[in-house]
Write a protein that holds these residues in place. Structure first.
Motif, short mmCIF file in Angstrom:
data_model
loop_
_atom_site.label_atom_id
_atom_site.label_comp_id
_atom_site.label_asym_id
_atom_site.label_seq_id
_atom_site.Cartn_x
_atom_site.Cartn_y
_atom_site.Cartn_z
N LYS A 1 -47.49 -13.23 26.69
CA LYS A 1 -48.17 -12.91 27.93
C LYS A 1 -47.73 -11.55 28.48
CE LYS A 1 -47.97 -17.78 29.08
NZ LYS A 1 -47.37 -18.77 29.95
N ASP A 2 -46.48 -11.26 28.29
CA ASP A 2 -45.88 -10.07 28.92
C ASP A 2 -45.41 -9.07 27.87
OD1 ASP A 2 -44.98 -8.68 31.21
OD2 ASP A 2 -42.95 -9.45 30.92
N THR A 4 -46.67 -6.51 25.98
CA THR A 4 -46.94 -5.08 25.99
C THR A 4 -46.12 -4.37 27.05
OG1 THR A 4 -49.18 -5.49 25.21
CG2 THR A 4 -48.74 -3.34 26.16
N SER A 5 -46.07 -4.91 28.26
CA SER A 5 -45.29 -4.24 29.31
C SER A 5 -43.80 -4.30 29.00
CB SER A 5 -45.58 -4.85 30.67
OG SER A 5 -45.13 -6.18 30.73
N HIS A 6 -43.33 -5.40 28.40
CA HIS A 6 -41.92 -5.49 28.00
C HIS A 6 -41.61 -4.43 26.96
CE1 HIS A 6 -38.41 -7.11 25.84
NE2 HIS A 6 -38.08 -7.63 27.01
N LEU A 8 -43.20 -1.60 26.41
CA LEU A 8 -43.25 -0.26 27.00
C LEU A 8 -42.03 0.04 27.87
CD1 LEU A 8 -47.03 0.00 27.91
CD2 LEU A 8 -45.81 1.16 26.06
N ARG A 9 -41.58 -0.95 28.65
CA ARG A 9 -40.37 -0.76 29.47
C ARG A 9 -39.16 -0.53 28.60
NH1 ARG A 9 -41.30 -5.75 33.27
NH2 ARG A 9 -40.60 -6.60 31.32
N GLN A 10 -39.06 -1.26 27.50
CA GLN A 10 -37.91 -1.09 26.60
C GLN A 10 -37.94 0.30 25.97
OE1 GLN A 10 -37.62 -4.00 23.47
NE2 GLN A 10 -35.38 -3.94 23.55
#
Length: 110
Positions: A1-2, A4-6, A8-10
């Motif tokens: 669920k999360d 892509t943003s995880h 990108l943040r990493q």
């Protein structure tokens, strides 16, 4: 669920860590052999304090995200996974807050 943003943040924190950690290592090397008052004076400089706080924030966020990925991939029991994720967040928050507090305390001369 999360995912892509995880991801990108990493990657963003990894990219930010390159110059920040180069600064940090250079700063530590430059203080080799310095006495206590010289170290306090160096950390008290506003630009240095802000850079050190940025290093801590970026490194701890990156560490939290990396450990979160490991926990989500390798801890299969749902209860244990929730506990590990909570402990990961609590640990990184506590240690990061302590590091930032220490830098601010030195910076403001307390």
């Amino acid at each position: 669920k999360d995912g892509t943003s995880h991801f990108l943040r990493q990657r963003l924190t990894a990219l930010a860590n390159i110059p920040l950690l180069l600064f940090f290592v250079g700063f530590i090397i430059s203080l080799n052999g310095a006495n206590h008052s010289e170290v306090v004076s160096a950390v008290s400089h506003p630009v240095t304090a802000i850079a050190l706080i940025a290093v801590m924030i970026s490194a701890f966020i990156h560490m939290k995200l990396g450990m979160q990925a490991v926990i989500e991939d390798y801890v299969h029991a749902e209860g244990a996974k929730i506990v590990c994720l909570f402990l990961n967040t609590a640990f990184t928050f506590a240690v990061g807050l302590t590091a930032v507090f220490a830098i601010l305390k030195i910076s403001f001369g307390a």
